[in-house]
Design a protein around this motif. Structure first.
Motif, PDB file in Angstrom:
ATOM      1  N   PHE A 166      -4.338  18.758  -9.042  1.00  0.00           N
ATOM      2  CA  PHE A 166      -4.274  18.468  -7.566  1.00  0.00           C
ATOM      3  C   PHE A 166      -5.711  17.542  -7.254  1.00  0.00           C
ATOM      4  CE2 PHE A 166      -5.504  19.371  -3.109  1.00  0.00           C
ATOM      5  CZ  PHE A 166      -4.427  19.007  -2.587  1.00  0.00           C
ATOM      6  N   MET A 167      -6.660  18.066  -7.785  1.00  0.00           N
ATOM      7  CA  MET A 167      -8.037  17.393  -7.139  1.00  0.00           C
ATOM      8  C   MET A 167      -7.839  15.909  -7.924  1.00  0.00           C
ATOM      9  SD  MET A 167     -11.020  20.290  -8.020  1.00  0.00           S
ATOM     10  CE  MET A 167     -10.284  21.681  -8.628  1.00  0.00           C
ATOM     11  N   PHE A 168      -7.299  15.757  -9.087  1.00  0.00           N
ATOM     12  CA  PHE A 168      -7.259  14.491  -9.833  1.00  0.00           C
ATOM     13  C   PHE A 168      -6.508  13.554  -8.722  1.00  0.00           C
ATOM     14  CE2 PHE A 168      -5.693  11.564 -13.021  1.00  0.00           C
ATOM     15  CZ  PHE A 168      -6.910  11.101 -13.502  1.00  0.00           C
ATOM     16  N   VAL A 169      -5.271  14.205  -8.406  1.00  0.00           N
ATOM     17  CA  VAL A 169      -4.343  13.223  -7.662  1.00  0.00           C
ATOM     18  C   VAL A 169      -5.158  12.931  -6.385  1.00  0.00           C
ATOM     19  CG1 VAL A 169      -2.354  13.330  -6.306  1.00  0.00           C
ATOM     20  CG2 VAL A 169      -2.517  14.193  -8.576  1.00  0.00           C
ATOM     21  N   ALA A 170      -5.867  13.721  -5.657  1.00  0.00           N
ATOM     22  CA  ALA A 170      -6.490  13.431  -4.428  1.00  0.00           C
ATOM     23  C   ALA A 170      -7.636  12.349  -4.660  1.00  0.00           C
ATOM     24  CB  ALA A 170      -7.280  14.846  -3.926  1.00  0.00           C
ATOM     25  N   LEU A 171      -8.164  12.520  -5.966  1.00  0.00           N
ATOM     26  CA  LEU A 171      -9.269  11.619  -6.254  1.00  0.00           C
ATOM     27  C   LEU A 171      -8.525  10.186  -6.239  1.00  0.00           C
ATOM     28  CD1 LEU A 171     -12.325  11.061  -6.985  1.00  0.00           C
ATOM     29  CD2 LEU A 171     -11.366  11.121  -9.387  1.00  0.00           C
ATOM     30  N   LEU A 172      -7.535  10.181  -6.937  1.00  0.00           N
ATOM     31  CA  LEU A 172      -6.757   8.728  -7.208  1.00  0.00           C
ATOM     32  C   LEU A 172      -6.107   8.262  -5.875  1.00  0.00           C
ATOM     33  CD1 LEU A 172      -5.045   8.759 -10.711  1.00  0.00           C
ATOM     34  CD2 LEU A 172      -7.042   7.732  -9.972  1.00  0.00           C
ATOM     35  N   TRP A 193      -7.268   8.711  -3.029  1.00  0.00           N
ATOM     36  CA  TRP A 193      -8.548   8.536  -2.195  1.00  0.00           C
ATOM     37  C   TRP A 193      -8.829   6.821  -2.679  1.00  0.00           C
ATOM     38  CZ3 TRP A 193     -13.609   7.712  -3.824  1.00  0.00           C
ATOM     39  CH2 TRP A 193     -14.618   7.261  -2.802  1.00  0.00           C
ATOM     40  N   MET A 194      -9.079   6.878  -3.932  1.00  0.00           N
ATOM     41  CA  MET A 194      -9.274   5.380  -4.464  1.00  0.00           C
ATOM     42  C   MET A 194      -8.432   4.532  -4.097  1.00  0.00           C
ATOM     43  SD  MET A 194     -10.984   6.622  -8.138  1.00  0.00           S
ATOM     44  CE  MET A 194     -10.326   5.120  -9.237  1.00  0.00           C
ATOM     45  N   ASN A 195      -7.123   4.709  -4.035  1.00  0.00           N
ATOM     46  CA  ASN A 195      -5.978   3.781  -3.807  1.00  0.00           C
ATOM     47  C   ASN A 195      -6.444   3.263  -2.310  1.00  0.00           C
ATOM     48  OD1 ASN A 195      -3.579   2.419  -3.637  1.00  0.00           O
ATOM     49  ND2 ASN A 195      -2.707   4.424  -2.908  1.00  0.00           N
ATOM     50  N   PHE A 205       0.670  -1.024   0.039  1.00  0.00           N
ATOM     51  CA  PHE A 205      -0.063  -0.050  -0.053  1.00  0.00           C
ATOM     52  C   PHE A 205       0.894   1.368   0.052  1.00  0.00           C
ATOM     53  CE2 PHE A 205      -1.812   3.348   2.822  1.00  0.00           C
ATOM     54  CZ  PHE A 205      -2.930   3.655   1.847  1.00  0.00           C
ATOM     55  N   PHE A 206       1.862   1.167   0.751  1.00  0.00           N
ATOM     56  CA  PHE A 206       2.638   2.369   1.184  1.00  0.00           C
ATOM     57  C   PHE A 206       3.505   2.821  -0.269  1.00  0.00           C
ATOM     58  CE2 PHE A 206       6.771   4.158   2.083  1.00  0.00           C
ATOM     59  CZ  PHE A 206       6.380   5.429   2.819  1.00  0.00           C
ATOM     60  N   ALA A 207       4.182   1.510  -0.882  1.00  0.00           N
ATOM     61  CA  ALA A 207       4.853   1.794  -1.866  1.00  0.00           C
ATOM     62  C   ALA A 207       4.098   2.252  -3.329  1.00  0.00           C
ATOM     63  CB  ALA A 207       5.729   0.592  -2.300  1.00  0.00           C
ATOM     64  N   VAL A 208       2.917   1.642  -3.294  1.00  0.00           N
ATOM     65  CA  VAL A 208       2.244   1.940  -4.469  1.00  0.00           C
ATOM     66  C   VAL A 208       1.531   3.416  -4.584  1.00  0.00           C
ATOM     67  CG1 VAL A 208      -0.191   1.484  -5.463  1.00  0.00           C
ATOM     68  CG2 VAL A 208       1.252  -0.427  -5.044  1.00  0.00           C
ATOM     69  N   THR A 209       1.240   3.755  -3.164  1.00  0.00           N
ATOM     70  CA  THR A 209       1.147   5.046  -2.912  1.00  0.00           C
ATOM     71  C   THR A 209       2.146   5.984  -3.387  1.00  0.00           C
ATOM     72  OG1 THR A 209      -0.499   4.498  -1.245  1.00  0.00           O
ATOM     73  CG2 THR A 209       0.027   6.961  -1.177  1.00  0.00           C
ATOM     74  N   VAL A 222      -9.159   1.280  -2.090  1.00  0.00           N
ATOM     75  CA  VAL A 222      -8.881  -0.443  -2.612  1.00  0.00           C
ATOM     76  C   VAL A 222      -7.739  -1.269  -1.865  1.00  0.00           C
ATOM     77  CG1 VAL A 222      -8.088  -1.632  -4.775  1.00  0.00           C
ATOM     78  CG2 VAL A 222      -9.601   0.585  -4.949  1.00  0.00           C
ATOM     79  N   LEU A 223      -6.554  -0.459  -1.604  1.00  0.00           N
ATOM     80  CA  LEU A 223      -5.401  -1.200  -1.262  1.00  0.00           C
ATOM     81  C   LEU A 223      -4.989  -1.001   0.343  1.00  0.00           C
ATOM     82  CD1 LEU A 223      -2.161  -1.008  -3.652  1.00  0.00           C
ATOM     83  CD2 LEU A 223      -3.564  -2.719  -2.951  1.00  0.00           C
ATOM     84  N   LYS A 224      -5.534  -0.001   0.892  1.00  0.00           N
ATOM     85  CA  LYS A 224      -5.301   0.035   2.412  1.00  0.00           C
ATOM     86  C   LYS A 224      -5.739  -1.257   3.126  1.00  0.00           C
ATOM     87  CE  LYS A 224      -4.986   3.498   5.780  1.00  0.00           C
ATOM     88  NZ  LYS A 224      -5.009   4.763   6.119  1.00  0.00           N
ATOM     89  N   PRO A 225      -4.744  -1.788   3.991  1.00  0.00           N
ATOM     90  CA  PRO A 225      -5.063  -2.867   4.678  1.00  0.00           C
ATOM     91  C   PRO A 225      -5.861  -2.548   5.883  1.00  0.00           C
ATOM     92  CG  PRO A 225      -2.609  -2.275   4.803  1.00  0.00           C
ATOM     93  CD  PRO A 225      -3.481  -1.081   4.061  1.00  0.00           C
TER      94      PRO A 225
END
Lengths: 336, 358, 286
Positions: free
Chosen positions: A318-324, A326-328, A259-263, A331-334
């Motif tokens: 910035f909004m786009f990055v924030a959105l992605l 958030w989605m990340n 999660f951390f590395a993908v982020t 999906v991936l957060k333990p």
């Protein structure tokens, strides 16, 4: 005994009460001046037409005009959204093309980083003892190397006419054993014209992959070292094969680090700038095929001299990055 | 020699919950005072407030007749020996000893003389140029004490200084500390959770519990005349047996269902007795069924060599009773039934609130 | 772990599999190193050799000529190296001081809002850097720091990551008693930091110095935004300026790139372990 005098403390220039605040203040002062203030100012600027150099009084109110100008939505025929023509139309618009390029490079460079880094880390972790630090250092080297210097070298390596990469690839492709070329299907037998615009994003993606795969390997390796050994011992007692150990112990235990590395990769790749900028000599390549959003933003500011619009690009991005992000997270957060 | 006076001391970190509240204590000039209590009782917090390391939320701390509330730790004239020694690892022993003097602006020559004097007293003069890392635990301890002595403080503060040493060294350091106190005659405050350390070192002991002082007194006072159940059980090892007493009728106390014993103290105070306390070393065992004894059965035996510790079960009580017997005029084995009694005049009585009644 | 099944007899295929895996790891290592190798090879060849087919695979004898050509094209090359090194050194020195100071406060001192303030610092790490690119240009234009090294040194003088690293390290190695002991020894708050804390956190300072120095020395985007005149170009900008649209002198460019990479390469050879550990320590704990 009755206390008679009440002592006055010696005057110190820094009292115990205020010292901590003084000690942490440099960061906040610097951030306020060079971080927060410019950020807020850029929100303000994004609502104006302004060239960045003329006095503030020359700013012209645009409202959300800059944002609409960047998004360039007019003329798009949304009824044809499932046709190729629609998406070609979208791609012809600067902001959307840059976003597409960013995402494309981000995925093509980012995904293999992790798909290779995880098994590589596991392999180094389990198989290497003495050579380990050396191997790791080699994989890590690209990460600390000056991007400009090494990217310029890559430009030479990817040259179509004299490029080393073509020579190597065709060399492998043409290699024959008893009249049979075993690698001719996987490797080119003719020099690849890397200068063609279709190839540019691939080159950028390769260089980005090359720079960061070692960094991710190191991250995963660090996480592997924290997995308790007795988990594996217990699994071996239960007769689990190495592959099952990998799937049922290593991967789940690595999950927080994945999660951390993908982020990190996600945030890093979405603001990709240096590698494509230098590889394309600042142009974004023929037809801007490798112009990322950050490059587009800078072009609007520096070449077009339109700081209002450039600020709007920054905030949309910035909004786009924030959105992605958030989605990340979703999906991936333990989950604990 | 400086007396200390603590008046209405309160400590709170958030303004609502108090770690220490309304605490008063007078420490005499030249006295060796020990703060003892379970962990989290506020003894270390109080010591740190005296040192100036913690802010004093309420009340006044005075050294002699000057209130030191507002003074920085370095200006109070107190020196402290820490549990972890807290020697500066990057400085030599000499630099460690002289650092405080240097920061107080003492001239170099004078500093060196003071350091050398102290080093000689503590027999650490041969290691002045070594770093703390190369010293043994006992040597580090000595340097830590030396660092305190060298500043010639009005008050010594010790924060559990022996708890990192092994048992043998601890006994030796205890003796050295006692000698040091005799030699210097300075007021010393010593914090420990170990009641043996407290009993052997302290001229007077303050027993702390939940931010309050339960009792202040000499070791023998605390042992012989504890003012409440907490002190009674905290001082002494193994700890005092406390048994609920009921049915105070016709001058006899009923102890669970194990039998009755005569009320040990005179009326009218005796009517309030809710529990009795017997120190393990005051337990006397008779034949089962002897009048005025409690029926008990031996469950476990520990032989310590000089003494034997018996764990006994008495009818109706959920806690076992401990007995410490010296000499071995009789051998017991698990399952034996006995009659349990107390040495005359040694029984403690407590009322329902836990206060001692005499 | 997996390898400790050694005592058992392996299936015949396992050895082959292992060999293939080793082969892949070493092939990967070659891919990582090849660009560096060719950078040095090209630096020793004339442009014509480099442009020939096939290109040179081994070192030539044109090193000094390439160097001369580079100097002729960019007379300020050495100056730009000095410039880059001094900016990196200044940034590093300021970061060590300010980050250690703040890290010490967050690790060892009690004060109100400590956790909140620290959280804020970490939160700034999440801000994508491109958001501040345009505002930074605007600000530097307004305060006249365009073409000034201040624009590169001052804003990065106290990094959030550095504070985080220092706090982690200090709270793991420094006992609080040590700070209290210094207070008893009449040390002022700043003296404690200077005389007791700083001398004891050498390893962390070393790692932070490496990270900051490398980051600053390699900083291309920051320099691109605020340095406009050739005379004040840092090394990455000078190298970038060698890249024309046509007729690139690859030999001269390669020697320039090689010289640019060498200082860090040397640093990395000595300190790779420490750097890698330092960079990952935060990631594993966080």
């Amino acid at each position: 005994m009755q206390p008679t005098e009440r002592n006055r403390p010696r005057k110190r220039w820094l009292s115990k009460k205020w010292a901590p605040y003084v000690f942490v203040s440099p960061f906040f002062i610097l951030f306020a001046i060079f971080g927060l203030f410019p950020l807020l100012f850029s929100v303000y600027v994004s609502l104006f037409r302004w060239d960045g150099v003329s006095p503030l009084s020359q700013m012209k109110w645009e409202g959300f005009g800059n944002y609409l100008y960047v998004l360039e939505l007019e003329g798009l025929d949304f009824r044809t959204v499932f046709t190729q023509a629609f998406w070609q139309d979208v791609y012809s618009r600067d902001f959307w093309r840059s976003l597409y390029n960013t995402l494309w490079i981000g995925v093509v460079a980012g995904l293999p980083q992790h798909l290779i880094a995880i098994p590589l880390a596991v392999f180094i972790h389990t198989q290497f003892r003495r050579a380990r630090n050396g191997i790791l250092a080699i994989y890590f080297l690209p990460f600390i190397t000056q991007t400009v210097a090494i990217v310029l070298v890559f430009q030479a390596l990817f040259s179509a006419k004299f490029g080393v990469i073509n020579s190597l690839l065709t060399g492998i492709g043409q290699w024959e054993v008893a009249g049979f070329a075993p690698f001719s299907l996987m490797f080119p037998t003719e020099p690849v014209d890397w200068a063609r615009p279709q190839k540019t994003p691939w080159i950028v993606a390769f260089v980005v992959w090359w720079r960061y795969v070692g960094w991710n390997t190191v991250l995963y390796l660090a996480a592997l070292q924290t997995i308790p050994k007795d988990l594996y011992e217990a699994a071996r007692v239960d007769g689990a094969s190495p592959w099952r150990q990998f799937v049922h112990i290593t991967l789940p235990q690595l999950r927080p680090m994945i999660f951390f590395a993908v982020t990190l990769t996600l945030i890093g790749n979405l603001q990709l700038f240096e590698e494509p900028y230098v590889l394309t000599a600042g142009t974004g390549g023929i037809g801007q095929v490798a112009e990322t959003s950050a490059m587009y933003m800078l072009r609007v500011a520096m070449t077009d001299g339109d700081f209002g619009t450039a600020s709007a690009v920054a905030w949309l991005l910035f909004m786009f990055v924030a959105l992605l992000t958030w989605m990340n997270n979703r999906v991936l957060k333990p989950k604990d | 020699m400086t007396p200390l006076s603590l008046k209405k001391i309160g400590k709170s970190y958030d303004g609502r919950n108090y770690v220490i509240r309304d605490l008063n204590l007078e420490i005499r000039a030249g006295e060796f005072m020990v703060f003892v209590g379970p962990s989290g009782c506020g003894k270390t917090t109080l010591l740190r407030m005296i040192a100036g390391l913690e802010e004093i939320s309420e009340g006044e701390v005075a050294f002699g007749d000057s209130v030191v509330n507002e003074l920085d730790p370095g200006e109070r004239g107190a020196a402290m020996v820490f549990q972890s020694y807290a020697l500066y690892p990057h400085m030599t022993v000499a630099e460690n000893l002289g650092f405080g003097l240097k920061m107080s602006g003492v001239a170099k020559a004078e500093r060196e003389r003071a350091v050398n004097d102290v080093a000689k007293v503590l027999q650490i003069d041969h290691m002045l140029s070594s770093k703390p890392k190369s010293l043994s635990g006992g040597q580090r301890q000595r340097v830590a004490i030396g660092r305190a002595i060298v500043r010639n403080p009005k008050v010594f503060l010790f924060d559990e200084p022996l708890s990192n040493l092994d048992a043998a060294l601890r006994v030796q350091m205890r003796i050295e500390l006692a000698r040091l106190h005799k030699q210097l005659g300075t007021t010393m405050i010593y914090v420990t959770h170990d009641q043996v350390e407290a009993m052997t070192l302290g001229q007077r002991i303050a027993v702390f519990n939940r931010g309050r002082i339960e009792q202040v007194g000499t070791p023998l006072e605390l042992y012989e005349r504890p003012e409440n159940r907490f002190v009674a059980q905290f001082i002494g090892s193994p700890k005092m047996n406390v048994l609920a007493a009921s049915g105070n009728e016709a001058g006899r106390l009923k102890i669970h269902s194990a039998g009755t014993i005569p009320v040990p103290i005179a009326q009218p105070a005796s009517s309030a007795i809710a529990a009795i306390g017997i120190r393990p070393e005051d337990v006397v065992l008779h034949e089962a069924g002897t009048p005025d004894t409690l029926a008990a059965s031996v469950t476990m035996i520990e032989h310590l060599g000089d003494a034997t510790v018996l764990y006994l079960e008495i009818d109706g009580a959920d806690q076992p009773v401990t007995a410490k017997l010296h000499g071995s005029n009789k051998q017991y084995s698990p399952g034996d039934t006995v009659g349990l009694a107390c040495v005359d005049g040694k029984m403690h009585c407590f009322n329902a609130e836990g206060a001692a009644i005499r | 772990m997996y390898s400790s099944r050694k005592t058992k007899r392996r299936p015949a295929g396992a050895f082959t599999l292992k060999l293939i895996a080793y082969g892949i790891v070493f092939a990967g290592a070659v891919v990582m190193l090849l660009p560096f190798y060719f950078m040095f090879v090209f630096a020793t060849h004339a442009n014509a050799d480099i442009l020939s087919v096939p290109p040179p695979y081994w070192f030539g004898d044109h090193l000094l000529e390439n160097l001369k050509q580079l100097m002729a094209m960019r007379p300020n090359f050495w100056k730009s190296i000095g410039w880059s090194l001094s900016i990196a050194a200044a940034t590093t020195a300021l970061n060590l001081f300010f980050c250690a100071l703040a890290g010490y406060a967050f690790a060892m001192l009690d004060f109100r809002y400590r956790e909140t303030l620290f959280g804020l610092i970490l939160a700034t790490l999440l801000l994508p850097s491109f958001v501040s690119m345009i505002p930074t240009i605007l600000l530097m234009q307004q305060i006249g720091w365009i073409n000034s090294s201040k624009a590169l040194i001052i804003p990065g003088a106290c990094g959030a990551l550095g504070i985080f690293m220092m706090r982690q390290y200090i709270s793991s190695v420094l006992p609080r008693d040590l700070v209290d002991a210094a207070r008893m020894d009449a040390c002022g708050e700043f003296d404690i930091f200077l005389r007791v804390v700083l001398p004891l956190i050498g390893p962390a300072l070393g790692t932070l110095a490496l990270i900051t120095f490398i980051g600053s020395y390699n900083n291309f985007v920051g320099a691109l935004l605020v340095l406009r005149d050739q005379e004040v170009y840092t090394l990455p900008l000078v190298l970038r300026s060698l890249q024309g649209t046509n007729g690139v002198t690859w030999g001269a460019l390669s020697i320039g790139a090689a010289i640019a990479v060498l200082p860090l390469l040397a640093l990395f050879v000595v300190y790779s372990r420490r750097l890698i550990d330092g960079l990952t320590a935060g990631a594993v704990k966080g």
